[in-house]
Every structure is written in C-alpha cells, then in structure tokens.
Design an enzyme around this catalytic site. Structure first.
Site, PDB file in Angstrom:
ATOM      1  N   LYS A   1      -6.731   4.028  14.353  1.00 18.65           N
ATOM      2  CA  LYS A   1      -6.239   5.350  13.972  1.00 18.65           C
ATOM      3  C   LYS A   1      -7.359   6.367  13.821  1.00 18.65           C
ATOM      4  CE  LYS A   1      -1.702   4.102  12.414  1.00 18.65           C
ATOM      5  NZ  LYS A   1      -0.744   3.879  11.333  1.00 18.65           N
TER       6      LYS A   1
ATOM      7  N   ARG B   1      -0.812  -4.957  11.107  1.00 20.10           N
ATOM      8  CA  ARG B   1      -0.256  -4.493  12.395  1.00 20.10           C
ATOM      9  C   ARG B   1      -1.418  -3.962  13.226  1.00 20.10           C
ATOM     10  NH1 ARG B   1       1.721   0.305  14.643  1.00 20.10           N
ATOM     11  NH2 ARG B   1       3.567   0.047  15.972  1.00 20.10           N
TER      12      ARG B   1
END
Length: 509
Positions: free
Chosen positions: A450, A485
C-alpha cells in the site's frame, strides 16, 4: 499455545458495594411467580446453547431461528466453543455458546418455549448430561433471582462450568452497559462479579487447551484460528487495481496465479472484481459478477483447492449471494455493510463468515479531508467498527462468524496506518469495553504494497514494496493479527512462521 495475541483483558473488580444502582440488588425471591409471569415488560435474558448430536452447527442455527419465532429477540452472541463433554465423558464433543436476548415472556413461559424447541429438534428424555441435538438453559432472567420446582436462575451449575462461563463472559463488555448487567455481576457467587468468577475457573488461560477451543465455522470445518496465523492471498480481477490491475483478468492467468499462491502456502484466496483503490469508480453488481463468476468456478474446480478457502471481496449483497451459492466460503466487505443496506440480511441468510472492515465513505471519497480526521485513530476505528458489528449481530450474523479488519489504507493517512500497526492491542482493548466476543474475533490486516509503505520507504512503484510489506506484516502478527492479506505469499509466509514461533515461545515462557 498461541492465544489470539492476548493473555486476557484487564478487568476491574465489580464488588457489590461499588456498583452504583441499588436497583440491581432488588431480586424477586418467592414461591409464587404470578406477578412476574403476567406482566408484559420486556426482560433481558441470557440463554446457553449446547449440541453434540448430528450437525451441531445446523442445530445452533435452527435453534436461533426458532427462538426468534418464539418471541426472543437476540441482540448479542458469544463466541463458539468446541468442548469436551462433562460429567458423562463417553460421548461426542459439544459445541457451546450463549446469547443475550430480549423477551416479554415470563421466566416459566420462556423455559417452556425452550423445552418445546428442544423437543421439536429431536431431544428426548435420556441420560442426564448425555448426548443431545440441542440443549438450552436460562442463565439469567432480567434482574431476578428465581427459585421454583422447575427453574433456578442464575443457573445453579453455572459457576463450575467453563464451557458455560466462557460464552457468558463473551456477552459482556468491560464497561457495564446497564443495570441488568450490573445485577448479573451482583448475582455471581464471587463478590467481585462475573469476571472474577471466570478468572477463578481459569479464565482466558483455559482457551485453546484440550476441551475448550474457540472456533469459527467455515466451509465444512471448525477453524481454530489461534493455532497459527493464516495467509489470505490476493487475486485482483480488475483492470485498475493499484498493484496488479489487469494482470489476472483471464481465467487461465487467474487459475495459474492461484496455483502459485497455494503452492507458496496460502490458506485463503480472496477474489476481488471491484477496485477499491482510492478514487476508484464503482461498477455495477452485474459487471462485477461477470468478472468474478468464471474465475470463481474455475478456481473451485482446481484439485489444489482441497482444504483451502475462498473469500469474495465485495460490498454488494447480490455479488455475495451469488458467489456463496457457487461455493465461496467467506464474504469480505470493505464497507462493513454501509454501501449496501441488504448486506447484513443476506450474509445472515447465507450463514457464512463475514469480514467487516473499517472505512469511511466509499473508495471514491474515503481519502477526502473529512474522512481522514481522527483524534485517536485506534479508539475511533474500534468504536465505528463495533457500531457496524452490533448492527450485523441484530440482523442475524452471530459474533462467532465475525472477522474484524481495521482497514489499513482506507480513510487513513500514512501516520494513521502506522498507528494501527502499532496499536492492534489497543483496538482489541477498546472493542472489549463493549463486547468481549467481538474483541476475541479473528483480526485481519491488509497492508500489502500500500501507498503508505511507499511513502515511508520512498518506493513509488507498488511492486517494489514487498520488503516493506513483510515488515508491516511482522509488526501486525506480533501485535495480535490472526490473518494477513498479501500479494506475495512466499515471503510473507516466511515472516509469519518466524512470528508464530516467537509467539509460541512467548506464551510458553
């Protein structure tokens, strides 16, 4: 033995003299219950459930349905426990839990309704403490202490049974939310309340030992998520995802990538056909399904998927319904039900685990200035998530099917994301103020590749953020995350193994 990243939550002594409301101690103790039985005022009740015959989980689901039909509104659920049989030990293991509900039935009317449900579900007179498809006991009824020929409240053997006390404690928060709950503490055999009674039995240290395992029902099994961290591999079926958009849109490419992730150690494959990157444009449920279903069907047919799970990453109830009907095992909703008012109802009907993630706004607005304003990000995430989970519970999704995701990268700045990774225990502690069941739910984090990692490490290209992902995953697991995840399964699995080894040693010592 790993214990969900926690040794237990700090609790305050709830001594009777310290409780403020004297009404908590006004109990009805009399042989005639005419007044109590004829009034229509709603009372809050706690009912324990147990099953060890047939499909135990289906028995629970049917019992909850029949309770609702009988005039019992269920407002909270405990965690789900697989437990060793007590008293009569030569019988199958039980599932145990408990629920809080509201009813206008009098105590003996309630008892009769529960007995009717047990009978309708096939329970017959047999060995006391022996096998049964469903067993339901009234643990508490309003603020009342009841002694009659057929009913004793609080339940007389409550205090000696860890398999009853554990789900009962789950139904409470560390902050007493009303006078009725205060009375339950006052009725404890221990003068300092229910928490002290649970602690004296062994408390949270009992969980995970043989005979008392906290489990989450998924697929055809009961998952003890405390054994080791689980890895969720990401499969994006979108043309515009920030990390791998467009790479796996063909069925063949998707299947090949899933095979690689399984070989590298993924436990769950998360299929997403709707981009949730910042400022992403929403597509319709129909378009999402057209991308998703061909890949889902192909992945389900893979021999390598034996024993593995598939989650569908969607905030549309129609997509969730169709995916689960095709064979998906979990629903992963980045909006925690806020973007589709039917989501909670549909997931409740599907009876599958539900991942509730924290986000403000939607993907197109989540990074707007007003959506990234926090005074205390961990505290506010916990409060907002609990509000969503509480609504999900009253809609029929038990706490024992919930997974919590604090939403790293969604409505958060770089500093907020770092605060989350450092503050996972604080999020659990904050959730525990309202519900210990929710605080004990599996915790999922998704920092993989991210933007905040790129900002910290000066890596503008998402594919170059895997080392930073490994570092953030390591911090998350050591802070109590149960599911990670990730895009890169292989490297993060190595990190997971090291973290789990550290945690195992931490709890042994």
């Amino acid at each position: 033995m790993r214990m969900n990243g926690l040794l237990g939550f700090p609790v305050k002594c709830m001594c009777r003299r310290s409780l403020k409301n004297k009404a908590a101690y006004q109990f009805l103790v009399q042989k005639s219950y005419t007044t109590l039985e004829t009034h229509s005022q709603q009372q809050e009740v706690v009912i324990a459930l147990g099953s060890n015959v047939g499909d135990r989980l289906s028995n629970f689901n049917e019992a909850l349905r029949l309770m609702k039909k009988s005039g019992i509104q269920i407002i909270r659920h405990g965690c789900l426990y697989e437990t060793a049989p007590a008293y009569v030990t030569d019988q199958p293991q039980f599932l145990n839990s408990a629920v809080r509900g509201v009813t206008s039935l009098g105590p003996h009317e309630l008892l009769q309704q529960l007995k009717n449900i047990e009978k309708d579900m096939g329970r017959t007179a047999g060995i006391r403490y022996g096998p049964r498809p469903i067993d339901m006991d009234i643990l508490f009824y309003g603020k009342f202490m009841i002694r009659s020929d057929t009913l004793t409240v609080p339940h007389e053997r409550l205090w000696e049974r860890p398999f009853v006390m554990a789900p009962l404690i789950d139904l409470l928060g560390l902050e007493i939310d009303n006078d009725t709950v205060a009375s339950w503490h006052a009725l404890s055999v221990n003068s300092c309340g229910l928490y002290e009674s649970w602690k004296k039995l062994g408390g949270e240290l009992l969980i995970g030992k043989e005979g008392l395992k906290r489990v989450l029902p998924v697929g055809n099994r009961l998952w003890d998520w405390s054994k080791q961290t689980s890895i969720m591999g990401i499969l994006n079926l979108t043309p515009d995802s920030f990390s791998d958009g467009g790479i796996h849109q063909s069925v063949n490419s998707a299947v090949s990538h899933v095979r690689s992730m399984i070989m590298e150690g993924a436990d769950i494959i998360d299929l997403g056909a709707q981009s949730t990157r910042p400022s992403a444009t929403l597509i319709s449920p129909q378009e999402e399904l057209s991308r998703l279903l061909p890949v889902l069907e192909a992945v389900l047919a893979m021999p390598e998927m034996e024993g593995k799970l598939i989650s569908v990453d969607t905030f549309y109830s129609d997509v969730a319904r169709e995916a689960v009907k095709k064979g998906a095992h979990l629903v992963n909703d980045v909006s925690a039900g806020k973007l589709d008012s039917e989501m909670f109802k549909v997931v409740a009907e599907l009876e599958v685990p539900y991942i509730a993630m924290h986000m403000r706004g939607d993907p197109s607005t989540m990074q707007n200035k007003e959506n990234v304003q926090y005074k205390n990000v961990c505290k506010e995430i916990a409060s907002e998530l609990y509000s969503r989970v509480n609504e999900a519970e009253t809609s029929g999704i038990p706490a024992w099917r919930m997974i919590i995701d604090p939403g790293i990268g969604f409505s958060k700045t770089t500093d907020h994301n770092v605060d989350i990774l450092a503050g996972l225990p604080a999020i659990r502690d904050e959730l525990a103020k309202n519900s210990l069941a929710v605080a004990h739910a599996p915790l999922l984090i998704g920092p993989s590749r991210k933007k905040f990692l790129g900002e910290i490490c000066q890596r503008p290209v998402a594919l170059e953020r895997d080392p930073a992902t490994v570092a953030s995953v390591t911090a998350g697991i050591l802070g109590g995350a149960n599911i990670i995840r990730v895009h890169n399964v292989r490297d993060n699995r190595d990190a997971m193994k090291i973290c789990d080894a550290i945690l195992k040693r931490r709890y042994v010592s």
